[in-house]
Design a protein around this motif. Structure first.
Motif, short mmCIF file in Angstrom:
data_model
loop_
_atom_site.label_atom_id
_atom_site.label_comp_id
_atom_site.label_asym_id
_atom_site.label_seq_id
_atom_site.Cartn_x
_atom_site.Cartn_y
_atom_site.Cartn_z
N UNK A 1 -11.21 -6.95 15.26
CA UNK A 1 -12.01 -8.18 15.29
C UNK A 1 -11.87 -8.91 13.96
N UNK A 2 -11.89 -8.15 12.87
CA UNK A 2 -11.73 -8.74 11.55
C UNK A 2 -10.35 -9.39 11.41
N UNK A 3 -9.31 -8.65 11.77
CA UNK A 3 -7.95 -9.17 11.61
C UNK A 3 -7.67 -10.33 12.54
N UNK A 4 -8.44 -10.44 13.61
CA UNK A 4 -8.30 -11.59 14.49
C UNK A 4 -8.87 -12.86 13.88
N UNK A 5 -9.75 -12.69 12.88
CA UNK A 5 -10.40 -13.82 12.23
C UNK A 5 -9.85 -14.10 10.85
N UNK A 6 -9.37 -13.05 10.16
CA UNK A 6 -8.88 -13.20 8.79
C UNK A 6 -7.50 -12.55 8.68
N UNK A 7 -6.59 -13.21 7.99
CA UNK A 7 -5.31 -12.57 7.70
C UNK A 7 -5.50 -11.51 6.63
N UNK A 8 -4.52 -10.65 6.51
CA UNK A 8 -4.55 -9.60 5.50
C UNK A 8 -4.60 -10.22 4.11
N UNK A 9 -5.68 -10.00 3.34
CA UNK A 9 -5.77 -10.60 2.00
C UNK A 9 -4.70 -10.09 1.03
N UNK A 10 -4.09 -8.95 1.36
CA UNK A 10 -3.04 -8.38 0.50
C UNK A 10 -1.64 -8.70 1.03
N UNK A 11 -1.56 -9.60 1.98
CA UNK A 11 -0.28 -9.88 2.63
C UNK A 11 0.82 -10.25 1.65
N UNK A 12 0.47 -11.01 0.63
CA UNK A 12 1.47 -11.47 -0.34
C UNK A 12 1.15 -10.95 -1.74
N UNK A 13 0.62 -9.75 -1.82
CA UNK A 13 0.15 -9.22 -3.10
C UNK A 13 1.23 -9.22 -4.17
N UNK A 14 2.47 -8.89 -3.82
CA UNK A 14 3.50 -8.75 -4.85
C UNK A 14 4.12 -10.09 -5.29
N UNK A 15 3.69 -11.17 -4.68
CA UNK A 15 4.05 -12.49 -5.22
C UNK A 15 3.33 -12.74 -6.55
N UNK A 16 2.31 -11.95 -6.80
CA UNK A 16 1.49 -12.12 -8.00
C UNK A 16 1.73 -11.02 -9.03
N UNK A 17 2.86 -10.32 -8.89
CA UNK A 17 3.17 -9.24 -9.83
C UNK A 17 3.32 -9.77 -11.24
N UNK A 18 2.78 -9.01 -12.19
CA UNK A 18 2.80 -9.43 -13.60
C UNK A 18 3.56 -8.42 -14.43
N UNK A 19 4.03 -8.88 -15.56
CA UNK A 19 4.67 -8.02 -16.55
C UNK A 19 3.57 -7.37 -17.37
N UNK A 20 3.49 -6.05 -17.34
CA UNK A 20 2.43 -5.34 -18.03
C UNK A 20 2.39 -5.70 -19.51
N UNK A 21 3.56 -5.92 -20.10
CA UNK A 21 3.62 -6.24 -21.54
C UNK A 21 2.95 -7.56 -21.87
N UNK A 22 2.79 -8.42 -20.86
CA UNK A 22 2.19 -9.73 -21.08
C UNK A 22 0.68 -9.73 -20.87
N UNK A 23 0.11 -8.58 -20.51
CA UNK A 23 -1.34 -8.46 -20.40
C UNK A 23 -1.87 -8.03 -21.76
N UNK A 24 -2.66 -8.85 -22.42
CA UNK A 24 -3.19 -8.46 -23.75
C UNK A 24 -4.20 -7.34 -23.63
N UNK A 25 -3.81 -6.17 -24.08
CA UNK A 25 -4.66 -4.99 -23.92
C UNK A 25 -5.29 -4.58 -25.25
N UNK A 26 -4.49 -4.49 -26.30
CA UNK A 26 -5.00 -4.02 -27.60
C UNK A 26 -5.82 -5.09 -28.30
#
Length: 298
Positions: A273-298
Motif C-alpha cells: 500500500x505504501x509503495x503504491x503511493x510513494x516511490x522508493x525514497x532510496x531509489x537514486x541514493x547513489x546519485x548523491x554519493x560523496x567523497x569522504x575526504x570532502x566531508x569536514x570531520x576534524x
C-alpha cells in the motif's frame, strides 16, 4: 504443496508452501515467496553485488533461527557466489543475490532476512555507504530515536551532505551517507567514529558510543562499528524475523514528523500500500554519493 518457477533454463522448486512461518499473523511460506517475488524490482537495486548474511527460519518463528554466511554446497550452481577473505584467516563463499530467481530461491530456503555488506563485489575493500545505526535504550519511546535522527540529519545538512533514513523493522533507525568507494573500511570506520564523538559532545543527553549497555544509560547508542570490514546491515525491504513480519523501510525525512511512526510501522500487511503511493525514497541514493575526504570531520 510445491510450486515451480522457471527462469529460462533455471528451475526453482519450492516445497512446504503451506508451512506457517509467522504464527502470530498466520503467514505461510507461500506468502513470503509471493512477497519477495513482488518486491524484487524494488529490493534488487539495493542488494545486487553485495555479499549476504542470511537469517534463516526453516521452521518459522517458533523454531530455531540462525545466521548463515557460507553458501551451502547444495545451493544450485547458478547462484552467484563471492569468495571473501576473513580477518582471522581463511575465506567464506558468500551468496550474491543479483536476480529475482536467486531472491526466490532464498525465500524458499526460509532465508527470511538478508543482511548486506556495505561494499560491492567489484570493490569489496571499499564501502560505498557510511552507516549510523541508532539503537534506542530499553523502555524509551521511538520519539527519542526520531529526535536523534533529526539532529544527525541537521549536522550533515550543515556540511551540504545528503543523508537517507530507514526504519529497521526491529527497534531503531538507520541513517546512511552514500559514499564514492575510494577508501578502505578502516578509514570509513574512523570517520564514522569521529562524527559520532562530535554528535555525542554536541548532544550528550541524546547519544552515546559506549559499548557497554550498563554505561549507556537512557541514551541512543550510535553504532559506528557497523562500518567495519565484514559487518553487515539489514537490506532495505527485507522482512524481519519478528512476530508481525515487519519490513525494513526507507522513508522520507519529513515522515519522522508522524507521531505514529515507529521502527515496525511497515510490514508484510501494508508495505505494498505504501509503495503504491510513494516511490522508493532510496531509489537514486547513489546519485548523491560523496567523497569522504570532502566531508569536514576534524
Amino acid at each position: 504443496m510445491e510450486k515451480t518457477f522457471k527462469f529460462g533454463k533455471k528451475i526453482i522448486n519450492i516445497s512446504n508452501l503451506e508451512k506457517i512461518l509467522y504464527p502470530d499473523k498466520g503467514y505461510r511460506k507461500k506468502n513470503i515467496v509471493n512477497y519477495y517475488q513482488k518486491i524484487a524490482p524494488t529490493i534488487l537495486p539495493h542488494i545486487k553485488k553485495r555479499p549476504l548474511n542470511m537469517h534463516r527460519a526453516p521452521d518459522g518463528l517458533n523454531g530455531e533461527t540462525f545466521y548463515q554466511q557460507e553458501a551451502p554446497d547444495y545451493f544450485p550452481e547458478w547462484i552467484e557466489r563471492i569468495n571473501i577473505a576473513k580477518k582471522e584467516g581463511g575465506s567464506i563463499n558468500h551468496v550474491l543475490c543479483n536476480n529475482r530467481e536467486t531472491l526466490l530461491y532464498l525465500a524458499g530456503q526460509a532465508a527470511l532476512t538478508l543482511h548486506i555488506w556495505l561494499s560491492r563485489e567489484d570493490c569489496i575493500q571499499k564501502p560505498d555507504k557510511l552507516l549510523f545505526d541508532l539503537d534506542p535504550p530499553p523502555g524509551k519511546s521511538f520519539h527519542m530515536v526520531k529526535k536523534g535522527a533529526v539532529y544527525i540529519n541537521e549536522y550533515f545538512k550543515s556540511l551540504a551532505v545528503k543523508t537517507f533514513v530507514m526504519t529497521t523493522g526491529s527497534k531503531g533507525l538507520h541513517i546512511v551517507v552514500p559514499l564514492k568507494p575510494e577508501y578502505g573500511f578502516g578509514v570509513v570506520r574512523d570517520a564514522a567514529k569521529k562524527i559520532s564523538k562530535r554528535l555525542v559532545n554536541q548532544f550528550p543527553e541524546i547519544f552515546t558510543i559506549e559499548k557497554s549497555k550498563e554505561k549507556r544509560g537512557n541514551r541512543i547508542f550510535l553504532d559506528y562499528l557497523r562500518n567495519s570490514y565484514g559487518q553487515t546491515s539489514i537490506c532495505p525491504y527485507c522482512l524481519r524475523i519478528l512476530p508481525i513480519a515487519p519490513v525494513a523501510t526507507p522513508i522520507h525525512w519529513e515522515e519522522l514528523k508522524k507521531p505514529s511512526l515507529n521502527a515496525q510501522s511497515y510490514h508484510l500487511g501494508n508495505i505494498f500500500n505504501r509503495l503504491g503511493q510513494k516511490k522508493d525514497p532510496w531509489q537514486h541514493i547513489h546519485r548523491h554519493s560523496v567523497d569522504l575526504a570532502k566531508i569536514p570531520i576534524d
